[in-house]
Write a protein that holds these residues in place. Structure first.
Motif, short mmCIF file in Angstrom:
data_model
loop_
_atom_site.label_atom_id
_atom_site.label_comp_id
_atom_site.label_asym_id
_atom_site.label_seq_id
_atom_site.Cartn_x
_atom_site.Cartn_y
_atom_site.Cartn_z
N LEU A 128 0.82 -1.21 0.00
CA LEU A 128 0.00 0.00 0.00
C LEU A 128 0.86 1.26 0.00
O LEU A 128 0.57 2.22 -0.71
CB LEU A 128 -0.92 -0.01 1.22
N GLU A 129 1.92 1.24 0.81
CA GLU A 129 2.75 2.45 0.95
C GLU A 129 3.52 2.79 -0.32
O GLU A 129 4.04 3.91 -0.47
CB GLU A 129 3.72 2.32 2.13
N ASN A 130 3.60 1.84 -1.25
CA ASN A 130 4.30 2.09 -2.52
C ASN A 130 3.35 2.21 -3.70
O ASN A 130 3.76 2.08 -4.85
CB ASN A 130 5.30 0.95 -2.80
N SER A 131 2.06 2.45 -3.41
CA SER A 131 1.06 2.55 -4.48
C SER A 131 0.76 4.00 -4.81
O SER A 131 1.04 4.90 -4.01
CB SER A 131 -0.22 1.81 -4.08
N TYR A 132 0.16 4.21 -5.99
CA TYR A 132 -0.10 5.57 -6.49
C TYR A 132 -1.56 5.70 -6.92
O TYR A 132 -2.07 4.86 -7.66
CB TYR A 132 0.80 5.89 -7.69
N LYS A 133 -2.20 6.77 -6.46
CA LYS A 133 -3.56 7.07 -6.90
C LYS A 133 -3.52 7.56 -8.34
O LYS A 133 -2.50 8.06 -8.81
CB LYS A 133 -4.20 8.10 -5.98
N LEU A 134 -4.66 7.44 -9.01
CA LEU A 134 -4.71 7.78 -10.43
C LEU A 134 -4.39 9.25 -10.69
O LEU A 134 -3.74 9.57 -11.69
CB LEU A 134 -6.09 7.42 -11.00
N ASP A 135 -4.79 10.14 -9.80
CA ASP A 135 -4.47 11.55 -10.02
C ASP A 135 -2.97 11.82 -9.85
O ASP A 135 -2.40 12.70 -10.51
CB ASP A 135 -5.29 12.47 -9.11
N GLU A 136 -2.32 11.01 -8.98
CA GLU A 136 -0.86 11.14 -8.83
C GLU A 136 -0.15 10.65 -10.10
O GLU A 136 0.85 11.24 -10.53
CB GLU A 136 -0.39 10.33 -7.62
N ILE A 137 -0.68 9.56 -10.67
CA ILE A 137 -0.09 9.04 -11.91
C ILE A 137 -0.28 10.04 -13.04
O ILE A 137 0.63 10.28 -13.84
CB ILE A 137 -0.73 7.67 -12.27
N GLU A 138 -1.45 10.64 -13.10
CA GLU A 138 -1.73 11.64 -14.14
C GLU A 138 -0.77 12.83 -14.03
O GLU A 138 -0.29 13.35 -15.04
CB GLU A 138 -3.18 12.12 -14.02
N LYS A 139 -0.48 13.24 -12.81
CA LYS A 139 0.47 14.34 -12.59
C LYS A 139 1.86 13.96 -13.08
O LYS A 139 2.56 14.77 -13.72
CB LYS A 139 0.50 14.69 -11.10
N LEU A 140 2.28 12.72 -12.81
CA LEU A 140 3.59 12.25 -13.27
C LEU A 140 3.66 12.19 -14.79
O LEU A 140 4.71 12.46 -15.38
CB LEU A 140 3.90 10.89 -12.67
N VAL A 141 2.54 11.83 -15.43
CA VAL A 141 2.50 11.80 -16.90
C VAL A 141 2.71 13.21 -17.44
O VAL A 141 3.47 13.41 -18.39
CB VAL A 141 1.16 11.21 -17.40
#
Length: 309
Positions: free
Chosen positions: A210-223
């Protein structure tokens, strides 16, 4: 095109399939698969396989899983969680719960659910029967006989008990295919007061935490920042427990096409590897690129394809 795994944190409110669709839009890449269904009301770890890594979906789905679940005692619902319609209530007194909902008593009840067992899937589940998903039949008002499935519950830890709210929080370590909603319901039945699952968080799937997972909005920001590759886990990392084997020359052509590779063509040499019959290895070409998993065949003293990437 990306090839690898992203450890996604699925949030409450949408299905696992919805999460795949959302990630498809974020990455603008079609070939994406998830590694184990989470209900819309559940949240937590949902690794997504991208590109060539979709071949890993079945393998990763088989991994052990860990959950934190809240149980609401005193009610039974048609969905086995609190999002459903209440079909039965047990209006026991506060004194009854003070006597029954103790750590000692709940521990005794829970101990009966540890180990290998058969569990009947709930009607509101994504399991297919006769070509239709059970939840589709349930929404049509149908209840059909379901074949029990074998599961294993490795451990259940009581994290918290709130007698005044008639609730408890447990941590469950279990095999794939375990329905935590059904477990919560069964615990309530065994305690004698009915129960439904109040909330569920998947905290672990195999080595994905869990501590190494990413929410979709966080992934979108990284993109947007052109940094998404930083969180893509390489395919070969899934097989890091396997020995590495390198090939060169003509063996690279064989490797590229999934051909049989003779033991004499690999490095380290066969004496150093000491392979067991059927043992699996990570295979790399002469440019150091991970290409496949091969198994050693002692009868022919050669390596045969197990899975290409």
């Amino acid at each position: 095109m990306l090839n690898g795994i992203i450890n996604v944190y699925k949030e409450v409110g949408f299905t696992s399939r919805d999460a795949v669709s959302k990630l498809t839009g974020i990455l603008r890449q079609r070939k994406i698969g998830h590694t184990g269904t989470l209900d819309p009301a559940a949240e937590g770890v949902l690794p997504m396989c991208i590109g060539k890594a979709t071949k890993l979906c079945e393998l990763l789905t088989d991994h052990r899983k860990q959950y934190i679940a809240e149980i609401k005692f005193g009610i039974a619902t048609d969905t086995e969680d609190v999002t459903g319609e209440i079909i039965e209530e047990t209006n026991f007194s506060n004194d009854w719960y003070k006597e029954k909902l103790t750590e000692d008593n709940l521990s005794k009840v829970i101990s009966g659910f540890i180990g290998r067992q058969l569990q009947t899937p709930p009607m509101y589940s994504a399991k297919r029967v006769g070509g239709k998903r059970l939840y589709e039949l349930a929404r049509e008002g149908k209840v059909i006989e379901r074949k029990p499935c074998e599961i294993t519950i490795y451990s259940i830890e009581i994290k918290n008990i709130d007698v005044s709210r008639r609730e408890a929080t447990i941590v469950v370590d279990c095999s794939k295919g375990t329905y935590i909603r059904t477990l919560c319901k069964d615990i309530g039945n065994e305690l004698g007061c009915k129960a439904a699952m109040k909330s569920l968080v998947r905290t672990k799937t195999g080595n994905f935490l869990l501590e190494n997972s990413y929410k979709l909005d966080e992934i979108e920001k990284l993109v947007r920042e052109n940094r998404v590759s930083e969180i893509v886990i390489p395919i070969e990392d899934v097989f890091k427990n396997l020995q590495r084997v390198d090939v060169s020359g003509y063996a690279c052509i064989l490797l590229e096409n999934g051909g049989i590779i003779k033991a004499a063509a690999v490095k380290p040499d066969i004496e150093a590897l000491e392979p067991k019959n059927g043992e699996k290895f990570r295979m790399y070409n002469d440019e150091g690129e991970f290409k496949a998993v091969y198994s050693y065949n002692g009868d022919i003293n050669a390596f045969k394809i197990d899975k290409m990437f």
